[in-house]
Scaffold this motif. Sequence first.
Motif, PDB file in Angstrom:
ATOM      1  N   GLU A  91      33.576  34.933  38.859  1.00 21.74           N
ATOM      2  CA  GLU A  91      32.299  35.549  38.503  1.00 21.74           C
ATOM      3  C   GLU A  91      32.590  36.621  37.473  1.00 21.74           C
ATOM      4  OE1 GLU A  91      30.856  36.979  42.322  1.00 21.74           O
ATOM      5  OE2 GLU A  91      31.509  39.013  41.841  1.00 21.74           O
ATOM      6  N   VAL A  92      31.630  36.821  36.593  1.00 14.17           N
ATOM      7  CA  VAL A  92      31.780  37.807  35.536  1.00 14.17           C
ATOM      8  C   VAL A  92      30.421  38.444  35.268  1.00 14.17           C
ATOM      9  CG1 VAL A  92      31.515  36.056  33.717  1.00 14.17           C
ATOM     10  CG2 VAL A  92      32.642  38.209  33.186  1.00 14.17           C
ATOM     11  N   TRP A  93      30.421  39.763  35.127  1.00 14.33           N
ATOM     12  CA  TRP A  93      29.212  40.488  34.782  1.00 14.33           C
ATOM     13  C   TRP A  93      29.209  40.688  33.270  1.00 14.33           C
ATOM     14  CZ3 TRP A  93      25.262  41.903  37.982  1.00 14.33           C
ATOM     15  CH2 TRP A  93      25.477  41.729  39.357  1.00 14.33           C
TER      16      TRP A  93
ATOM     17  N   LYS B 142      25.111  38.488  36.560  1.00  9.94           N
ATOM     18  CA  LYS B 142      26.315  37.900  37.131  1.00  9.94           C
ATOM     19  C   LYS B 142      26.344  36.425  36.770  1.00  9.94           C
ATOM     20  CE  LYS B 142      26.896  37.294  41.631  1.00  9.94           C
ATOM     21  NZ  LYS B 142      27.240  37.539  43.039  1.00  9.94           N
ATOM     22  N   HIS B 143      27.345  36.042  35.971  1.00  7.33           N
ATOM     23  CA  HIS B 143      27.587  34.644  35.631  1.00  7.33           C
ATOM     24  C   HIS B 143      28.677  34.140  36.571  1.00  7.33           C
ATOM     25  CE1 HIS B 143      25.588  35.192  31.695  1.00  7.33           C
ATOM     26  NE2 HIS B 143      26.281  36.306  31.580  1.00  7.33           N
ATOM     27  N   THR B 144      28.600  32.879  36.943  1.00  8.01           N
ATOM     28  CA  THR B 144      29.682  32.251  37.688  1.00  8.01           C
ATOM     29  C   THR B 144      30.169  31.057  36.889  1.00  8.01           C
ATOM     30  OG1 THR B 144      28.113  30.907  38.945  1.00  8.01           O
ATOM     31  CG2 THR B 144      28.840  32.976  39.964  1.00  8.01           C
ATOM     32  N   GLY B 145      31.390  30.662  37.129  1.00  6.29           N
ATOM     33  CA  GLY B 145      31.921  29.523  36.401  1.00  6.29           C
ATOM     34  C   GLY B 145      33.254  29.096  36.936  1.00  6.29           C
TER      35      GLY B 145
ATOM     36  N   CYS C 253      32.317  27.214  30.184  1.00 11.35           N
ATOM     37  CA  CYS C 253      32.775  27.053  31.566  1.00 11.35           C
ATOM     38  C   CYS C 253      31.894  27.808  32.555  1.00 11.35           C
ATOM     39  CB  CYS C 253      34.225  27.499  31.697  1.00 11.35           C
ATOM     40  SG  CYS C 253      35.380  26.365  30.907  1.00 11.35           S
ATOM     41  N   LEU C 254      30.802  28.406  32.065  1.00 13.24           N
ATOM     42  CA  LEU C 254      29.854  29.088  32.951  1.00 13.24           C
ATOM     43  C   LEU C 254      28.887  28.075  33.548  1.00 13.24           C
ATOM     44  CD1 LEU C 254      28.916  32.233  30.805  1.00 13.24           C
ATOM     45  CD2 LEU C 254      30.619  32.072  32.658  1.00 13.24           C
ATOM     46  N   ASP C 255      28.444  28.360  34.769  1.00 13.17           N
ATOM     47  CA  ASP C 255      27.418  27.524  35.393  1.00 13.17           C
ATOM     48  C   ASP C 255      26.102  27.716  34.649  1.00 13.17           C
ATOM     49  OD1 ASP C 255      29.350  26.871  37.313  1.00 13.17           O
ATOM     50  OD2 ASP C 255      28.683  28.455  38.680  1.00 13.17           O
ATOM     51  N   ASP C 256      25.266  26.713  34.696  1.00 13.52           N
ATOM     52  CA  ASP C 256      23.963  26.769  34.019  1.00 13.52           C
ATOM     53  C   ASP C 256      23.056  27.835  34.627  1.00 13.52           C
ATOM     54  OD1 ASP C 256      24.660  24.671  32.357  1.00 13.52           O
ATOM     55  OD2 ASP C 256      23.717  23.139  33.618  1.00 13.52           O
TER      56      ASP C 256
END
Length: 184
Positions: A69-71, A56-59, A149-152
Amino acid sequence: GSPAGPGAQAEPPGPGAFNLGAQSRRWAAFQERHRLSCEEAARLLLDAYEYRGLVKHTGGCHCGAIRFEVWASADLHVFNCNCSICTKKQNRHFIVPASRFKLLKGADNLTTYTFNTHRAQHTFCKTCGVQSFYTPRSNPDGYGIAPHCLDDGTVQTIVTEDINGKEWEKAVKEHKTIRDMSKP
């Protein structure tokens, strides 16, 4: 009702209810240890099963008005398109099915730009102007996500593939997988 005698079959649980059998204590301990409701624990289990192998990425955008959020894989396959708009915006993106994307915040702060066929929906933040995701023409049932644009912390590698968007129809027709990238 009448008491169940020997050989009587138990009623199956109703909709939404389930019998955890020998796992009941383990389930209760997990919920307590992580301070989760039954629904939250079930969501974790379902996410882990449905999105096996994905993270799960967040951004979001620059000002924070848009959050999502994106998987997707930790190893991203990013497209670098040279069409007129992608060149001007330096729009590099990876594609996911709509079912793996969730807008958490900011729907009212998004605006959309379209041109030419109007199939691509170029969404961006009304406040800071950043396009953190959009609906690509090649996959109108999915999302193109800007990896920058994704969080680290969740991306391991990025492989970039150039796409000749100046000859969009030809490029998409010849590409082996791009049209299927939004399929679950």
